[in-house]
Design a protein around this motif. Structure first.
Motif, mmCIF file in Angstrom:
data_model
loop_
_atom_site.group_PDB
_atom_site.id
_atom_site.type_symbol
_atom_site.label_atom_id
_atom_site.label_comp_id
_atom_site.label_asym_id
_atom_site.label_seq_id
_atom_site.Cartn_x
_atom_site.Cartn_y
_atom_site.Cartn_z
ATOM 1 N N ILE A 176 0.834 -1.198 0.000
ATOM 2 C CA ILE A 176 0.000 0.000 0.000
ATOM 3 C C ILE A 176 0.871 1.251 0.000
ATOM 4 C CG2 ILE A 176 -1.636 1.362 1.374
ATOM 5 C CD1 ILE A 176 -2.967 -1.273 2.167
ATOM 6 N N ASP A 177 2.011 1.180 0.656
ATOM 7 C CA ASP A 177 2.897 2.344 0.695
ATOM 8 C C ASP A 177 3.414 2.705 -0.690
ATOM 9 O OD1 ASP A 177 4.367 -0.106 0.845
ATOM 10 O OD2 ASP A 177 6.150 1.033 1.441
ATOM 11 N N ASP A 223 -0.453 5.965 6.023
ATOM 12 C CA ASP A 223 0.214 7.273 5.979
ATOM 13 C C ASP A 223 0.713 7.698 7.354
ATOM 14 O OD1 ASP A 223 -0.310 7.349 3.254
ATOM 15 O OD2 ASP A 223 -2.005 8.733 3.445
ATOM 16 N N ARG A 231 -6.190 2.214 -2.807
ATOM 17 C CA ARG A 231 -7.229 2.133 -3.835
ATOM 18 C C ARG A 231 -6.889 1.121 -4.925
ATOM 19 N NH1 ARG A 231 -9.936 8.015 -4.957
ATOM 20 N NH2 ARG A 231 -10.689 8.354 -2.826
ATOM 21 N N HIS A 239 1.755 1.542 -3.845
ATOM 22 C CA HIS A 239 0.720 1.604 -4.875
ATOM 23 C C HIS A 239 -0.564 2.260 -4.420
ATOM 24 C CE1 HIS A 239 3.309 -0.988 -7.204
ATOM 25 N NE2 HIS A 239 3.332 -1.863 -6.203
ATOM 26 N N GLY A 240 -0.711 2.464 -3.134
ATOM 27 C CA GLY A 240 -1.930 3.051 -2.595
ATOM 28 C C GLY A 240 -3.007 2.015 -2.372
ATOM 29 N N GLN A 243 -13.881 2.753 -2.207
ATOM 30 C CA GLN A 243 -12.906 3.809 -1.920
ATOM 31 C C GLN A 243 -12.913 4.208 -0.455
ATOM 32 O OE1 GLN A 243 -13.485 7.100 -4.571
ATOM 33 N NE2 GLN A 243 -12.848 5.940 -6.369
ATOM 34 N N GLN A 247 -5.670 3.674 4.042
ATOM 35 C CA GLN A 247 -4.575 4.524 3.567
ATOM 36 C C GLN A 247 -4.182 5.534 4.638
ATOM 37 O OE1 GLN A 247 -3.021 4.257 0.298
ATOM 38 N NE2 GLN A 247 -1.526 5.356 1.535
ATOM 39 N N ASP A 286 -9.560 4.272 1.565
ATOM 40 C CA ASP A 286 -9.079 5.552 2.087
ATOM 41 C C ASP A 286 -8.849 5.502 3.593
ATOM 42 O OD1 ASP A 286 -9.145 6.530 -0.492
ATOM 43 O OD2 ASP A 286 -10.976 7.704 -0.203
#
Length: 82
Positions: free
Chosen positions: A10-11, A37, A16, A13-14, A26, A33, A30
């Motif tokens: 995830i770090d 973050d 989503r 490609h994200g 989403q 995410q 989110d």
């Protein structure tokens, strides 16, 4: 930490990018995410080899806890998944 970052990327490609494979929509992506973050801000500051108590004592750790709690509640709310 390992699941959120090492196993999912995830770090890089994200979150989503994992819809619909891991997240329903989403909103779910989110929320996760935000956890990643917050965790990355702490990791960027301390590095990956700091002792556990350094992470727990970091002033930004509260943001990791808060965002993880919000994500957990949303993902475990019993909302029907397709």
């Amino acid at each position: 930490m390992h699941w959120l970052i090492d196993d999912t990327f995830i770090d890089q490609h994200g979150a989503r990018a994992l819809i619909p494979h891991l997240f329903v929509d989403q909103r779910e992506a989110d929320l996760v995410q935000m956890v990643v973050d917050a965790l990355l801000r702490v990791l960027d500051d301390l590095g990956p080899t700091a002792p556990d108590n350094a992470y727990l004592d970091h002033p930004e750790w509260i943001n990791v806890l808060n965002s993880a709690g919000v994500a957990y509640l949303a993902l475990s709310s019993g909302k029907p998944r397709s």
